[in-house]
Design an enzyme around this catalytic site. Structure first.
Site, PDB file in Angstrom:
ATOM      1  N   ASP A 171       0.881  -1.169   0.000  1.00 14.56           N
ATOM      2  CA  ASP A 171       0.000   0.000   0.000  1.00 14.56           C
ATOM      3  C   ASP A 171       0.918   1.219   0.000  1.00 14.56           C
ATOM      4  O   ASP A 171       1.413   1.635   1.050  1.00 14.56           O
ATOM      5  CB  ASP A 171      -0.879  -0.016   1.259  1.00 14.56           C
ATOM      6  CG  ASP A 171      -1.866   1.142   1.281  1.00 14.56           C
ATOM      7  OD1 ASP A 171      -2.203   1.657   0.197  1.00 14.56           O
ATOM      8  OD2 ASP A 171      -2.290   1.533   2.386  1.00 14.56           O
ATOM      9  N   GLU A 182      -1.268  -1.372  -4.907  1.00 18.06           N
ATOM     10  CA  GLU A 182      -2.492  -0.606  -5.139  1.00 18.06           C
ATOM     11  C   GLU A 182      -2.202   0.501  -6.136  1.00 18.06           C
ATOM     12  O   GLU A 182      -1.182   1.180  -6.065  1.00 18.06           O
ATOM     13  CB  GLU A 182      -3.025  -0.021  -3.820  1.00 18.06           C
ATOM     14  CG  GLU A 182      -4.432   0.535  -3.990  1.00 18.06           C
ATOM     15  CD  GLU A 182      -5.133   0.741  -2.654  1.00 18.06           C
ATOM     16  OE1 GLU A 182      -5.719  -0.226  -2.146  1.00 18.06           O
ATOM     17  OE2 GLU A 182      -5.090   1.857  -2.123  1.00 18.06           O
ATOM     18  N   ASP A 219      -2.653   1.116   7.213  1.00 22.21           N
ATOM     19  CA  ASP A 219      -1.776   0.856   6.058  1.00 22.21           C
ATOM     20  C   ASP A 219      -1.305  -0.595   6.049  1.00 22.21           C
ATOM     21  O   ASP A 219      -1.142  -1.205   4.990  1.00 22.21           O
ATOM     22  CB  ASP A 219      -0.562   1.789   6.101  1.00 22.21           C
ATOM     23  CG  ASP A 219      -0.963   3.215   6.405  1.00 22.21           C
ATOM     24  OD1 ASP A 219      -1.090   3.997   5.464  1.00 22.21           O
ATOM     25  OD2 ASP A 219      -1.187   3.520   7.595  1.00 22.21           O
TER      26      ASP A 219
END
Lengths: 178, 178
Positions: free
Chosen positions: B7, B67, B140
């Site tokens: 992420d 992502e 996160d």
């Protein structure tokens, strides 16, 4: 002093190396690293990151100057441009080379005296300041040399000695990161 | 199969590794790579890029799931996020590891069944799917595991087998790059 200027981009990334003394600046090398939009994004980043690294290893610049990426401009292509700029900064830092960043208008102002100068004017001044016979092409190549020239013509600005504009930018980035 | 989910973020970058067989998924490692806003951008990118590389070298994942960064969201922090995502893709490509990307809504849909699920729901499902006692913190870290789980739960999507959404995205990126 050898300065590597980088105009980050995914399809065309301009990289230019100049040599500068107090009174004389000259072109050492300039090229445009290209990556095909047909490739995967990771393959493109690998090609560009590796080419930048090879250039740094070969020429051993004492300073790497990179154009800042602003999310406000070119929304659709900003991600790729930012990814390439991140790689450029990473490769310089990995070899312990100081980095300077400049906004597009800082670069234009440094080489033409006008922060809103157009591409042709910037190209003309790159040719003039480096004593070239022609304006380097494409524009990405000329821009990378303008970025390198900016680092030489402006007072030294590494991360440790920021301008007011850089301080504003850093503070905004810091605020956004919280 | 070992999957590394990332992420991307400049202040906090979530990285999670899961092991997955047809019937069982388990947590191998999860952490949040942090970089101080007090550091220069190149020092921050160096720290994060090196940490990602060390993680890949240590765990040898067979897939890296990242992502996607969209310039439409979080305009102010998108540059840093994109720079970190570029580094993640570069480090995976440098070691020849296949990469998958997912939009935030693809990740949410894969782990909760709802592309608009909130953080709490995603965290709950990460805990449930990996058989954990608690939801990993901060968000996160949980998100990085959700991204890795997405890669396992969805049909395989590397650059060579795109979904319709990815094709649209790639075509838009291609058009923007011209």
């Amino acid at each position: 002093m050898l300065v590597l200027g980088i105009d980050p981009g995914l399809t065309r990334c301009g990289v230019g190396i100049i040599s500068a003394t107090k009174s004389k600046r000259s072109l050492i090398a300039v090229e445009t690293i290209r990556s095909s939009p047909e490739l995967s994004i990771e393959a493109r980043l690998l090609a560009i990151g590796s080419a930048i690294d090879a250039l740094i290893e070969h020429h051993e610049p004492e300073l790497v100057a990179v154009e800042r990426v602003f999310a406000q401009h070119n929304l659709r292509s900003v991600t790729g441009t930012a990814q390439v700029s991140g790689l450029a900064l990473f490769q310089a830092a990995r070899r312990g080379i100081p980095v300077s960043y400049y906004t597009p208008s800082e670069v234009k102002a440094a080489v033409t005296g006008n922060g809103r100068a157009d591409k042709a004017q910037v190209g003309f001044m790159v040719k003039s300041l480096l004593g070239l016979d022609e304006i380097p092409k494409p524009a990405d190549a000329a821009d990378s040399l303008a970025i390198a020239l900016c680092a030489v013509l402006r007072p030294q600005q590494t991360s440790n000695s920021e301008t007011a504009a850089q301080r504003v930018w850093r503070n905004a980035a810091r605020a956004a990161a919280k």
